[in-house]
Design a protein around this motif. Sequence first.
Motif, PDB file in Angstrom:
ATOM      1  N   HIS A  15     -12.734  54.649  38.089  1.00  0.00           N
ATOM      2  CA  HIS A  15     -13.196  55.944  38.776  1.00  0.00           C
ATOM      3  C   HIS A  15     -14.024  56.648  37.605  1.00  0.00           C
ATOM      4  N   THR A  16     -14.604  57.732  38.198  1.00  0.00           N
ATOM      5  CA  THR A  16     -15.515  58.640  37.291  1.00  0.00           C
ATOM      6  C   THR A  16     -14.858  59.907  37.135  1.00  0.00           C
ATOM      7  N   ASP A  17     -14.450  60.418  36.119  1.00  0.00           N
ATOM      8  CA  ASP A  17     -14.064  62.028  36.167  1.00  0.00           C
ATOM      9  C   ASP A  17     -15.387  62.794  35.988  1.00  0.00           C
ATOM     10  N   TRP A  23     -19.813  68.910  39.973  1.00  0.00           N
ATOM     11  CA  TRP A  23     -19.630  68.381  41.228  1.00  0.00           C
ATOM     12  C   TRP A  23     -20.186  69.312  42.434  1.00  0.00           C
ATOM     13  N   VAL A  49      -7.897  70.913  41.590  1.00  0.00           N
ATOM     14  CA  VAL A  49      -7.680  70.798  39.828  1.00  0.00           C
ATOM     15  C   VAL A  49      -6.629  71.713  39.483  1.00  0.00           C
TER      16      VAL A  49
END
Length: 84
Positions: A15-17, A23, A49
Amino acid sequence: MAAEISDALHRAVGHTDVPLQEWPDNDLGGLGLPDHVFQHISTMARLHVAGRYGRQADGMAEVTGRSAAGVADFVRKNPELLTR
């Protein structure tokens, strides 16, 4: 979630944070969504979040009479959706 998917597929899934500040503009903004949809999804992301969705609900069971599937169960039943 990547760990659950990895276990279900029996292979590593990464995964990519992506920082929340980047975003909406870099990824969501390029989809051409109507402004109210863009704002809604951006708000949902901020609430996620902040931990506002870290709970389980039983609405699925109330409506259908059966429990909702978890991520791993869904992936095990539909691996083709996550395979090239």
